[in-house]
Design an enzyme around this catalytic site. Structure first.
Site, PDB file in Angstrom:
ATOM      1  NE  ARG A  93      50.499  47.759  31.310  1.00 25.84           N
ATOM      2  CZ  ARG A  93      49.469  47.004  31.693  1.00 25.84           C
ATOM      3  NH1 ARG A  93      48.839  47.217  32.828  1.00 25.84           N
ATOM      4  NH2 ARG A  93      49.069  46.014  30.923  1.00 25.84           N
ATOM      5  CB  SER A  94      50.226  43.892  35.582  1.00 22.97           C
ATOM      6  OG  SER A  94      49.746  43.553  34.302  1.00 22.97           O
ATOM      7  CG  PHE A 132      41.206  47.540  42.203  1.00 20.87           C
ATOM      8  CD1 PHE A 132      40.902  48.796  42.703  1.00 20.87           C
ATOM      9  CD2 PHE A 132      40.355  46.967  41.255  1.00 20.87           C
ATOM     10  CE1 PHE A 132      39.764  49.476  42.265  1.00 20.87           C
ATOM     11  CE2 PHE A 132      39.220  47.639  40.824  1.00 20.87           C
ATOM     12  CZ  PHE A 132      38.920  48.895  41.330  1.00 20.87           C
ATOM     13  CB  CYS A 241      39.546  52.333  39.861  1.00 18.91           C
ATOM     14  SG  CYS A 241      39.108  53.221  41.379  1.00 18.91           S
ATOM     15  CG  LEU A 242      38.199  48.476  36.432  1.00 15.81           C
ATOM     16  CD1 LEU A 242      36.967  47.653  36.074  1.00 15.81           C
ATOM     17  CD2 LEU A 242      39.433  47.587  36.449  1.00 15.81           C
ATOM     18  NE  ARG A 246      38.484  48.900  31.279  1.00 14.45           N
ATOM     19  CZ  ARG A 246      37.211  49.013  31.671  1.00 14.45           C
ATOM     20  NH1 ARG A 246      36.596  50.193  31.589  1.00 14.45           N
ATOM     21  NH2 ARG A 246      36.554  47.976  32.133  1.00 14.45           N
ATOM     22  CD  GLU A 366      43.239  46.917  34.181  1.00 11.24           C
ATOM     23  OE1 GLU A 366      43.262  48.009  33.588  1.00 11.24           O
ATOM     24  OE2 GLU A 366      44.161  46.519  34.914  1.00 11.24           O
TER      25      GLU A 366
END
Length: 387
Positions: A93-94, A132, A241-242, A246, A366
């Site tokens: 998922r990361s 990123f 973006c974070l 999240r 994050e």
């Protein structure tokens, strides 16, 4: 006997399209990723390009973005797909999150039309990998303290500095790099074959092992003016973006929790202790019941936040609520399920310890739990307690 999702009648809250996307993601994850994940984790590696191209074929990369080869799904559909991918492993998922919700989203939200056309279709297909680069060795929870700097030299930009804990950094084709300039914090698209760019894989990890993590360095990296993300000014841009990433974690962490609970329930039903199934003991049932309740509450919270995001009313503080609660509870579920499996719980023959170890990282990246507590605290009291 009802399943975990049936206990809370989760399916009744989903549309037909949402159920279809979740089912497709679950089948793909179980068939294509599940059989390999324990080996990847043990080896401390991941075939990023191959997996990314599989994600691309299924439309998982940047799936909630519109145009440029992206699937254009709802936020809730994206979240449900994150849940199914993280049900296999947080590292997978990361990969999906960093590609779609960090690197691609940065270009989508802040890039020029030329930048979008150049990168997004290939990234959506998984043919190009992005990373990123925000976190630095001395600045994690306080990204505003970054030392990476870019200065103008004629029409060019020159970039110097270091970044750390960068997912896919050694494999990326383009790095979204945030740097301090005379005009504040700005974002740059840095092709990784640019002279002066270097990436080193970070080894010896005890968590998120099925994920490639790197440190990056920039030594007089010269970039044309077209490398600047024109619509990104200040720290608000990378933090935006974070927040996107999240949101995926809010759903994804519940996928990891579900796998741990399903594994513990099946194990307890078949493992005999003192001549009866482990599931027949009150203490075991209490652990399972408590975990199931927290799982159900977490999924309901995720769906509520998804509906808010789809309506355009979701706030960053609400994302912090979801990230804080769901990752914290998922980790607690994983730890408790490990106790049900006893000694078997620490082996890679079962996924529980792997998920517990991964969630230790998800709890931190994050935004640590402490950071999200302060975000929520500030929202409720009006007082900034970060300093």
């Amino acid at each position: 006997m009802p399943s975990l999702t049936e206990l809370f009648a989760i399916d009744t809250l989903l549309t037909d399209d949402e159920r279809q996307i979740q089912s497709s993601a679950r089948a793909f994850a179980a068939q294509q990723l599940g059989p390999h994940i324990s080996d990847w984790y043990e080896a401390g590696t991941l075939p990023v390009r191959e997996v990314a191209q599989e994600f691309g074929r299924l439309g998982l990369l940047g799936m909630h973005l519109h145009g440029y080869g992206c699937a254009g799904t709802t936020a809730t559909e994206y979240g449900l797909a994150c849940m199914e991918i993280e049900a296999i492993d947080s590292g997978l998922r990361s990969l999906m999150s960093v590609q779609g919700s960090l690197a691609m989203y940065a270009i989508y939200a802040y890039g020029s039309e030329e930048q979008k056309q150049q990168w997004l279709p290939q990234m959506a297909a998984g043919d190009k990998i992005g990373c990123f680069a925000l976190t630095e060795p001395d600045f994690g929870s306080n990204p505003g303290g970054m030392r990476t700097r870019a200065y103008q030299d004629g029409s060019d930009w020159v970039l110097n500095g270091t970044k750390m804990w960068i997912t896919n950094g050694t494999l990326a084709d383009v790095a979204v790099v945030w740097a301090r300039t005379d005009d504040g914090i700005r974002g740059f698209l840095v092709p990784t074959d640019t002279p002066g760019f270097a990436a080193t894989e970070m080894k010896r990890k005890l968590s998120l092992r099925a994920s490639v993590t790197a440190s990056l360095s920039f030594d007089e990296v010269r970039l044309p003016s077209s490398a600047l993300l024109p619509n990104a000014r200040g720290l608000r841009a990378p933090l935006g973006c974070l927040s996107e990433a999240r949101f995926g974690i809010v759903f994804g962490s519940m996928g990891a929790a579900r796998t741990c609970l399903e594994t513990a329930i099946e194990y307890a039903q078949t493992r005999e202790v003192f001549e009866k199934p482990l599931a027949g003991y009150q203490l075991t049932q209490a652990k399972i019941a408590d975990g199931a309740v927290e799982f159900g509450k977490g999924v309901l919270l995720a769906l509520h936040l998804g509906r808010l995001k789809d309506s355009g009313s979701l706030t960053s503080e609400q994302v912090s609520v979801g990230k804080l609660n769901n990752v914290r509870e998922a980790l607690g579920i994983a730890r408790q399920c490990r106790t049900i499996l006893g000694a078997n719980g620490i082996t890679l023959d079962y996924p529980v310890m792997r998920h517990a170890s991964n969630l230790e990282t998800v709890l931190t990246y994050e935004g640590t739990s402490e950071v999200h507590q302060l975000v929520i605290g500030q929202a409720l009291t009006g007082e900034n307690a970060f300093r």
